[in-house]
Design a protein around this motif. Structure first.
Motif, PDB file in Angstrom:
ATOM      1  N   ALA A  62       0.834  -1.202   0.000  1.00 21.97           N
ATOM      2  CA  ALA A  62       0.000   0.000   0.000  1.00 21.97           C
ATOM      3  C   ALA A  62       0.867   1.250   0.000  1.00 21.97           C
ATOM      4  O   ALA A  62       1.929   1.271   0.601  1.00 21.97           O
ATOM      5  N   PRO A  63       0.415   2.294  -0.678  1.00 24.55           N
ATOM      6  CA  PRO A  63       1.159   3.549  -0.627  1.00 24.55           C
ATOM      7  C   PRO A  63       1.126   4.113   0.794  1.00 24.55           C
ATOM      8  O   PRO A  63       0.148   3.961   1.517  1.00 24.55           O
ATOM      9  N   VAL A  64       2.196   4.747   1.172  1.00 22.14           N
ATOM     10  CA  VAL A  64       2.315   5.311   2.512  1.00 22.14           C
ATOM     11  C   VAL A  64       2.397   6.821   2.387  1.00 22.14           C
ATOM     12  O   VAL A  64       3.190   7.332   1.593  1.00 22.14           O
ATOM     13  N   GLU A  65       1.578   7.501   3.155  1.00 20.18           N
ATOM     14  CA  GLU A  65       1.624   8.965   3.152  1.00 20.18           C
ATOM     15  C   GLU A  65       2.759   9.400   4.088  1.00 20.18           C
ATOM     16  O   GLU A  65       2.775   9.076   5.272  1.00 20.18           O
ATOM     17  N   LEU A  66       3.709  10.130   3.549  1.00 15.96           N
ATOM     18  CA  LEU A  66       4.858  10.576   4.327  1.00 15.96           C
ATOM     19  C   LEU A  66       4.766  12.072   4.572  1.00 15.96           C
ATOM     20  O   LEU A  66       4.291  12.823   3.712  1.00 15.96           O
ATOM     21  N   PRO A  67       5.241  12.515   5.740  1.00 18.02           N
ATOM     22  CA  PRO A  67       5.250  13.962   5.984  1.00 18.02           C
ATOM     23  C   PRO A  67       6.167  14.654   4.974  1.00 18.02           C
ATOM     24  O   PRO A  67       7.105  14.051   4.474  1.00 18.02           O
TER      25      PRO A  67
END
Length: 176
Positions: A62-67
């Motif tokens: 899954a794509p990961v939302e990064l800061p």
């Protein structure tokens, strides 16, 4: 005409160490520092940053939302935490933070070539077997493809156990 190949070991002047924040890479760095000190060798600490590509999503990741500042934070950790034993050791060193690399092993080999390293030192997670096949092994790829010597530091839980065999035991093993 026959090509001459050096058959004697040369002492490393420049040692490349792959760092990734793991216990294995910390062990590899400690080993490299112990080697570099008496040789007055330089250590080049390298981190290869990778982001999940769109193709990785096809493998069920899954794509990961990064800061937004995650890469800057990672660079700070690399230079200030993971590389801190280099500062404490008082040896010559430099750090290389690579981004947008296709894979760690080829990138480490490319950096080793660029900096004219004599040796690559890396840690091993010690997964072996299926885990290594599934996740891949940077150390294994380095051993197979690097044009210079590679030292792989095993994980702490893999203690060397040597057994002494008698000549008779060796002869029995060798006998058809």
């Amino acid at each position: 005409m026959e090509t001459q190949v050096a058959t004697h070991a040369t002492l490393p002047r420049r040692i490349l160490v792959g760092l990734d924040g793991s216990a294995g890479s910390a062990r590899a760095l400690a080993w490299a520092i112990d080697l570099a000190k008496p040789l007055d060798a330089e250590i080049v600490a390298v981190y290869v940053a990778q982001v999940l590509s769109p193709s990785a999503i096809g493998y069920g990741l899954a794509p990961v939302e990064l800061p937004p500042d995650w890469l800057d934070d990672l660079r700070r950790r690399f230079e200030n935490e993971w590389s801190s034993p280099l500062k404490q050791a008082g040896i010559r060193y430099r750090t290389v933070f690579q981004t947008d690399s296709p894979a760690p092993a080829p990138t480490l080999i490319a950096v080793a070539n660029e900096v004219d390293a004599d040796l690559i030192v890396t840690g091993s997670r010690g997964l072996g077997g299926f885990g290594e096949l599934l996740l891949g092994s940077v150390s294994h790829q380095l051993v197979l493809h690097a044009p210079i010597p590679v030292v792989v530091i095993p994980p702490a839980h893999k203690k060397a156990t040597l057994t002494t065999q008698t000549a008779g035991e060796l002869a029995r093993v060798a006998a058809p």
